[in-house]
Design a protein around this motif. Structure first.
Motif, PDB file in Angstrom:
ATOM      1  N   SER A 115     -22.437  50.691  14.727  1.00 19.50           N
ATOM      2  CA  SER A 115     -22.718  49.532  13.897  1.00 19.50           C
ATOM      3  C   SER A 115     -24.169  49.552  13.424  1.00 19.50           C
ATOM      4  O   SER A 115     -24.453  49.329  12.248  1.00 19.50           O
ATOM      5  CB  SER A 115     -22.421  48.281  14.725  1.00 19.50           C
ATOM      6  N   ASP A 116     -25.105  49.879  14.338  1.00 21.04           N
ATOM      7  CA  ASP A 116     -26.526  49.963  13.987  1.00 21.04           C
ATOM      8  C   ASP A 116     -26.744  51.009  12.898  1.00 21.04           C
ATOM      9  O   ASP A 116     -27.479  50.803  11.947  1.00 21.04           O
ATOM     10  CB  ASP A 116     -27.371  50.349  15.212  1.00 21.04           C
ATOM     11  N   GLN A 117     -26.092  52.156  13.078  1.00 22.29           N
ATOM     12  CA  GLN A 117     -26.280  53.247  12.122  1.00 22.29           C
ATOM     13  C   GLN A 117     -25.744  52.870  10.744  1.00 22.29           C
ATOM     14  O   GLN A 117     -26.350  53.153   9.731  1.00 22.29           O
ATOM     15  CB  GLN A 117     -25.590  54.509  12.629  1.00 22.29           C
ATOM     16  N   ASN A 118     -24.584  52.181  10.768  1.00 26.70           N
ATOM     17  CA  ASN A 118     -24.012  51.747   9.493  1.00 26.70           C
ATOM     18  C   ASN A 118     -24.956  50.785   8.776  1.00 26.70           C
ATOM     19  O   ASN A 118     -25.079  50.821   7.554  1.00 26.70           O
ATOM     20  CB  ASN A 118     -22.650  51.088   9.710  1.00 26.70           C
ATOM     21  N   THR A 119     -25.620  49.922   9.555  1.00 29.17           N
ATOM     22  CA  THR A 119     -26.552  48.973   8.952  1.00 29.17           C
ATOM     23  C   THR A 119     -27.725  49.719   8.317  1.00 29.17           C
ATOM     24  O   THR A 119     -28.126  49.459   7.190  1.00 29.17           O
ATOM     25  CB  THR A 119     -27.070  47.999  10.027  1.00 29.17           C
ATOM     26  N   LEU A 120     -28.266  50.720   9.084  1.00 31.03           N
ATOM     27  CA  LEU A 120     -29.395  51.503   8.583  1.00 31.03           C
ATOM     28  C   LEU A 120     -29.021  52.300   7.333  1.00 31.03           C
ATOM     29  O   LEU A 120     -29.824  52.478   6.426  1.00 31.03           O
ATOM     30  CB  LEU A 120     -29.883  52.479   9.662  1.00 31.03           C
TER      31      LEU A 120
END
Lengths: 149, 149
Positions: A115-120
């Motif tokens: 999820s964090d990576q998708n946000t970045l």
């Protein structure tokens, strides 16, 4: 019935019970004379008569497996007279629960990272989130031993 | 020794064996008359004499656990005459191996994601990589049952 490796020797069961090892002896194929402890253990825990009855009640092709599982149980009971091989079941059940818990926690971390990576990566990303392939079906604990030694 | 719930009834073992349930009967505390199957199962698989010997060889405070583990083994053997409760050990060992494999794979994914995220965040990051707290020590498989039914 004489053993193939010792053509004139009685099987370990007949030797232990001091009786003649006749042709068709139910113990002979599974208790060779070179392993007297296997029979001694099984006899001490289950009794020769019970083992003989059990072997006669199951198909010949399954008797070797039955004898080996009885020998395993007998050895475990002699090592641990209180819990026997049920102690191993208890240990393994705890391992399964611990591993499942660890796996759940790691999966949760993985989903968070995804999820964090998708946000970045949002400007470049097509928005696909990780489909974690490592979630197991909750089928552990099929064998339940509720006693915790 | 009469059961506390049935003060005049013999224990299940003495009833089954058709003998007088005397004061200090080794079976009485663990085989109440209201559960005759428990003794019948244990007697069929292990034999009353073997169970009596085993109980007399262990400390009184451990006898209840011993009887319960024997009852568990006996029931498993009656349900599965070939593998008994060793079948459960085999199933659990496979579950442990499968879960450990899944956990290893998930940890590898997590490390990869962590590495990817660190690369993406390089300008802002202090360079700390993820210290995965979910790696287990390789102590599974302490009990080995090499037969796979």
């Amino acid at each position: 019935m004489a053993s193939s490796t010792h053509p004139n020797a009685p099987c370990a069961a007949c030797k232990f019970l001091r009786r003649k090892c006749i042709q068709g002896c139910v113990f002979s194929p599974y208790f060779p004379p070179e392993d007297p402890t296997k029979f001694a253990n099984v006899h001490k825990i289950f009794g020769a008569s019970n083992v003989s009855k059990l072997l006669n009640e199951i198909a010949p092709h399954q008797r070797e497996d039955a004898v080996n599982s009885l020998a395993y149980e007998a050895e475990a009971r002699l090592k641990d007279p209180v819990y026997g091989c049920v102690g191993a079941i208890s240990v393994l059940q705890r391992q399964v629960l611990r591993l499942q818990k660890e796996l759940d926690a790691t999966n949760a971390d993985l989903i968070r990272f995804s999820s964090d990576q998708n946000t970045l990566m949002m400007p470049q990303s097509s928005g696909n989130s990780l489909q974690n392939p490592h979630v197991l079906p909750p089928n552990y604990g099929a064998y339940s031993w509720n006693y915790n030694p």
